[in-house]
Scaffold this motif. Structure first.
Motif, PDB file in Angstrom:
ATOM      1  N   GLY A  90      52.854  33.111  30.280  1.00 24.50           N
ATOM      2  CA  GLY A  90      51.887  34.196  30.394  1.00 24.50           C
ATOM      3  C   GLY A  90      51.357  34.418  31.805  1.00 24.50           C
ATOM      4  O   GLY A  90      50.613  35.361  32.041  1.00 24.50           O
ATOM      5  N   ALA A  91      51.753  33.554  32.747  1.00 21.88           N
ATOM      6  CA  ALA A  91      51.254  33.676  34.121  1.00 21.88           C
ATOM      7  C   ALA A  91      52.246  34.433  35.008  1.00 21.88           C
ATOM      8  O   ALA A  91      52.402  34.127  36.188  1.00 21.88           O
ATOM      9  CB  ALA A  91      50.966  32.286  34.688  1.00 21.88           C
ATOM     10  N   ASP A  92      52.876  35.444  34.453  1.00 22.09           N
ATOM     11  CA  ASP A  92      53.888  36.217  35.173  1.00 22.09           C
ATOM     12  C   ASP A  92      53.350  36.806  36.476  1.00 22.09           C
ATOM     13  O   ASP A  92      53.992  36.692  37.528  1.00 22.09           O
ATOM     14  CB  ASP A  92      54.415  37.350  34.291  1.00 22.09           C
ATOM     15  CG  ASP A  92      54.982  36.866  32.981  1.00 22.09           C
ATOM     16  OD1 ASP A  92      54.275  36.128  32.260  1.00 22.09           O
ATOM     17  OD2 ASP A  92      56.127  37.225  32.663  1.00 22.09           O
ATOM     18  N   ALA A  93      52.191  37.434  36.429  1.00 25.88           N
ATOM     19  CA  ALA A  93      51.622  38.077  37.614  1.00 25.88           C
ATOM     20  C   ALA A  93      51.350  37.049  38.707  1.00 25.88           C
ATOM     21  O   ALA A  93      51.565  37.324  39.890  1.00 25.88           O
ATOM     22  CB  ALA A  93      50.341  38.828  37.253  1.00 25.88           C
ATOM     23  N   LEU A  94      50.908  35.884  38.329  1.00 27.94           N
ATOM     24  CA  LEU A  94      50.627  34.823  39.293  1.00 27.94           C
ATOM     25  C   LEU A  94      51.900  34.371  40.003  1.00 27.94           C
ATOM     26  O   LEU A  94      51.908  34.176  41.221  1.00 27.94           O
ATOM     27  CB  LEU A  94      49.966  33.641  38.581  1.00 27.94           C
ATOM     28  CG  LEU A  94      49.460  32.508  39.437  1.00 27.94           C
ATOM     29  CD1 LEU A  94      48.417  33.010  40.423  1.00 27.94           C
ATOM     30  CD2 LEU A  94      48.865  31.429  38.546  1.00 27.94           C
ATOM     31  N   VAL A  95      52.994  34.236  39.260  1.00 30.99           N
ATOM     32  CA  VAL A  95      54.275  33.848  39.856  1.00 30.99           C
ATOM     33  C   VAL A  95      54.757  34.923  40.824  1.00 30.99           C
ATOM     34  O   VAL A  95      55.230  34.614  41.919  1.00 30.99           O
ATOM     35  CB  VAL A  95      55.329  33.562  38.759  1.00 30.99           C
ATOM     36  CG1 VAL A  95      56.710  33.393  39.346  1.00 30.99           C
ATOM     37  CG2 VAL A  95      54.942  32.323  37.966  1.00 30.99           C
ATOM     38  N   LEU A  96      54.611  36.178  40.445  1.00 32.45           N
ATOM     39  CA  LEU A  96      55.017  37.274  41.339  1.00 32.45           C
ATOM     40  C   LEU A  96      54.164  37.313  42.603  1.00 32.45           C
ATOM     41  O   LEU A  96      54.679  37.554  43.699  1.00 32.45           O
ATOM     42  CB  LEU A  96      54.955  38.606  40.604  1.00 32.45           C
ATOM     43  CG  LEU A  96      56.005  38.789  39.498  1.00 32.45           C
ATOM     44  CD1 LEU A  96      55.731  40.066  38.721  1.00 32.45           C
ATOM     45  CD2 LEU A  96      57.410  38.782  40.071  1.00 32.45           C
ATOM     46  N   GLN A  97      52.873  37.079  42.472  1.00 39.94           N
ATOM     47  CA  GLN A  97      51.993  37.049  43.643  1.00 39.94           C
ATOM     48  C   GLN A  97      52.379  35.911  44.584  1.00 39.94           C
ATOM     49  O   GLN A  97      52.441  36.089  45.804  1.00 39.94           O
ATOM     50  CB  GLN A  97      50.535  36.890  43.219  1.00 39.94           C
ATOM     51  CG  GLN A  97      49.950  38.111  42.563  1.00 39.94           C
ATOM     52  CD  GLN A  97      48.571  37.846  41.973  1.00 39.94           C
ATOM     53  OE1 GLN A  97      48.124  36.704  41.871  1.00 39.94           O
ATOM     54  NE2 GLN A  97      47.906  38.904  41.554  1.00 39.94           N
ATOM     55  N   ALA A  98      52.634  34.735  44.026  1.00 42.53           N
ATOM     56  CA  ALA A  98      53.035  33.584  44.847  1.00 42.53           C
ATOM     57  C   ALA A  98      54.370  33.865  45.531  1.00 42.53           C
ATOM     58  O   ALA A  98      54.563  33.537  46.705  1.00 42.53           O
ATOM     59  CB  ALA A  98      53.124  32.323  43.989  1.00 42.53           C
ATOM     60  N   GLY A  99      55.290  34.496  44.803  1.00 44.40           N
ATOM     61  CA  GLY A  99      56.588  34.838  45.379  1.00 44.40           C
ATOM     62  C   GLY A  99      56.454  35.814  46.526  1.00 44.40           C
ATOM     63  O   GLY A  99      57.118  35.667  47.565  1.00 44.40           O
ATOM     64  N   ALA A 100      55.606  36.814  46.381  1.00 42.52           N
ATOM     65  CA  ALA A 100      55.385  37.785  47.454  1.00 42.52           C
ATOM     66  C   ALA A 100      54.787  37.104  48.677  1.00 42.52           C
ATOM     67  O   ALA A 100      55.190  37.380  49.808  1.00 42.52           O
ATOM     68  CB  ALA A 100      54.474  38.907  46.964  1.00 42.52           C
ATOM     69  N   TRP A 101      53.865  36.185  48.461  1.00 43.73           N
ATOM     70  CA  TRP A 101      53.252  35.461  49.572  1.00 43.73           C
ATOM     71  C   TRP A 101      54.305  34.638  50.310  1.00 43.73           C
ATOM     72  O   TRP A 101      54.363  34.647  51.537  1.00 43.73           O
ATOM     73  CB  TRP A 101      52.131  34.566  49.030  1.00 43.73           C
ATOM     74  CG  TRP A 101      51.426  33.815  50.110  1.00 43.73           C
ATOM     75  CD1 TRP A 101      50.437  34.286  50.929  1.00 43.73           C
ATOM     76  CD2 TRP A 101      51.673  32.469  50.518  1.00 43.73           C
ATOM     77  NE1 TRP A 101      50.048  33.305  51.810  1.00 43.73           N
ATOM     78  CE2 TRP A 101      50.789  32.178  51.576  1.00 43.73           C
ATOM     79  CE3 TRP A 101      52.545  31.476  50.081  1.00 43.73           C
ATOM     80  CZ2 TRP A 101      50.763  30.939  52.202  1.00 43.73           C
ATOM     81  CZ3 TRP A 101      52.507  30.245  50.713  1.00 43.73           C
ATOM     82  CH2 TRP A 101      51.630  29.987  51.750  1.00 43.73           C
ATOM     83  N   ILE A 102      55.156  33.936  49.559  1.00 39.38           N
ATOM     84  CA  ILE A 102      56.204  33.113  50.176  1.00 39.38           C
ATOM     85  C   ILE A 102      57.197  33.985  50.937  1.00 39.38           C
ATOM     86  O   ILE A 102      57.579  33.668  52.061  1.00 39.38           O
ATOM     87  CB  ILE A 102      56.914  32.248  49.116  1.00 39.38           C
ATOM     88  CG1 ILE A 102      55.969  31.149  48.642  1.00 39.38           C
ATOM     89  CG2 ILE A 102      58.202  31.650  49.654  1.00 39.38           C
ATOM     90  CD1 ILE A 102      56.464  30.364  47.456  1.00 39.38           C
ATOM     91  N   GLU A 103      57.613  35.088  50.346  1.00 44.59           N
ATOM     92  CA  GLU A 103      58.563  35.967  51.036  1.00 44.59           C
ATOM     93  C   GLU A 103      57.970  36.533  52.324  1.00 44.59           C
ATOM     94  O   GLU A 103      58.662  36.642  53.335  1.00 44.59           O
ATOM     95  CB  GLU A 103      59.025  37.087  50.109  1.00 44.59           C
ATOM     96  CG  GLU A 103      60.001  36.569  49.069  1.00 44.59           C
ATOM     97  CD  GLU A 103      60.775  37.672  48.392  1.00 44.59           C
ATOM     98  OE1 GLU A 103      60.208  38.740  48.114  1.00 44.59           O
ATOM     99  OE2 GLU A 103      61.966  37.435  48.144  1.00 44.59           O
ATOM    100  N   ASN A 104      56.702  36.879  52.317  1.00 48.75           N
ATOM    101  CA  ASN A 104      56.053  37.362  53.540  1.00 48.75           C
ATOM    102  C   ASN A 104      55.968  36.261  54.585  1.00 48.75           C
ATOM    103  O   ASN A 104      56.141  36.513  55.779  1.00 48.75           O
ATOM    104  CB  ASN A 104      54.653  37.907  53.241  1.00 48.75           C
ATOM    105  CG  ASN A 104      54.704  39.251  52.554  1.00 48.75           C
ATOM    106  OD1 ASN A 104      55.625  40.025  52.751  1.00 48.75           O
ATOM    107  ND2 ASN A 104      53.708  39.524  51.735  1.00 48.75           N
ATOM    108  N   LEU A 105      55.724  35.055  54.152  1.00 50.70           N
ATOM    109  CA  LEU A 105      55.634  33.917  55.061  1.00 50.70           C
ATOM    110  C   LEU A 105      56.986  33.592  55.684  1.00 50.70           C
ATOM    111  O   LEU A 105      57.075  33.317  56.882  1.00 50.70           O
ATOM    112  CB  LEU A 105      55.111  32.694  54.294  1.00 50.70           C
ATOM    113  CG  LEU A 105      54.883  31.428  55.090  1.00 50.70           C
ATOM    114  CD1 LEU A 105      53.726  31.616  56.050  1.00 50.70           C
ATOM    115  CD2 LEU A 105      54.597  30.272  54.143  1.00 50.70           C
ATOM    116  N   ILE A 106      58.041  33.663  54.890  1.00 49.85           N
ATOM    117  CA  ILE A 106      59.385  33.321  55.357  1.00 49.85           C
ATOM    118  C   ILE A 106      59.923  34.360  56.327  1.00 49.85           C
ATOM    119  O   ILE A 106      60.520  34.022  57.341  1.00 49.85           O
ATOM    120  CB  ILE A 106      60.359  33.187  54.165  1.00 49.85           C
ATOM    121  CG1 ILE A 106      59.959  31.994  53.308  1.00 49.85           C
ATOM    122  CG2 ILE A 106      61.789  33.038  54.640  1.00 49.85           C
ATOM    123  CD1 ILE A 106      60.672  31.954  51.987  1.00 49.85           C
ATOM    124  N   GLY A 107      59.746  35.606  56.006  1.00 51.36           N
ATOM    125  CA  GLY A 107      60.271  36.669  56.852  1.00 51.36           C
ATOM    126  C   GLY A 107      61.770  36.816  56.707  1.00 51.36           C
ATOM    127  O   GLY A 107      62.335  36.560  55.646  1.00 51.36           O
TER     128      GLY A 107
END
Length: 99
Positions: free
Chosen positions: A75-92
Motif C-alpha cells: 500500500g506504500a506505492d506513492a512512497l516508493v515512487l517518491q523515493a525512486g524519484a529522489w534517487i534518480e535525481n541524486l544519481i543524474g
C-alpha cells in the motif's frame, strides 16, 4: 475452488515475505523504504504484494547492467515512487548498457 494445501502455502508465503519479511525489516530498521540489489527482492516482493521499483544505475566493470530495487510495505506505492524519484535525481546521468 482452491485446495487446502494451496491456501495453507499461500498463507505461509504471506507470513514469511510480508509479516516476517518486509514488514519486520522495515520495523527493525525504523525505515519506510528498503533498498536491495536489483532482482534480489523479486520473490519476496511479489509474494508479499509489496510495491517495488527497479532503478537501473549503470554498468559494472564488465559492462553489465546493474541497479537497485526499492520496496516498502503493501500500500506504500506513492512512497516508493517518491523515493525512486529522489534517487534518480541524486544519481543524474547514467551509463547505458550496450549489448
Amino acid at each position: 475452488m482452491l485446495s487446502a494445501q494451496y491456501v495453507a502455502e499461500r498463507q505461509r508465503d504471506i507470513v514469511l515475505s510480508r509479516d516476517d519479511g518486509i514488514d519486520a525489516a522495515l520495523a527493525a530498521g525504523a525505515v519506510q523504504v528498503l533498498l536491495a540489489p536489483m532482482s534480489a527482492a523479486a520473490k519476496c516482493t511479489g509474494k508479499a504484494g509489496a510495491p517495488v521499483l527497479a532503478i537501473p544505475l549503470g554498468v559494472d566493470a564488465d559492462g553489465l547492467p546493474f541497479g537497485v530495487t526499492l520496496f516498502a510495505a503493501r500500500g506504500a506505492d506513492a512512497l516508493v515512487l517518491q523515493a525512486g524519484a529522489w534517487i534518480e535525481n541524486l544519481i543524474g546521468e547514467r551509463m547505458h548498457w550496450q549489448p
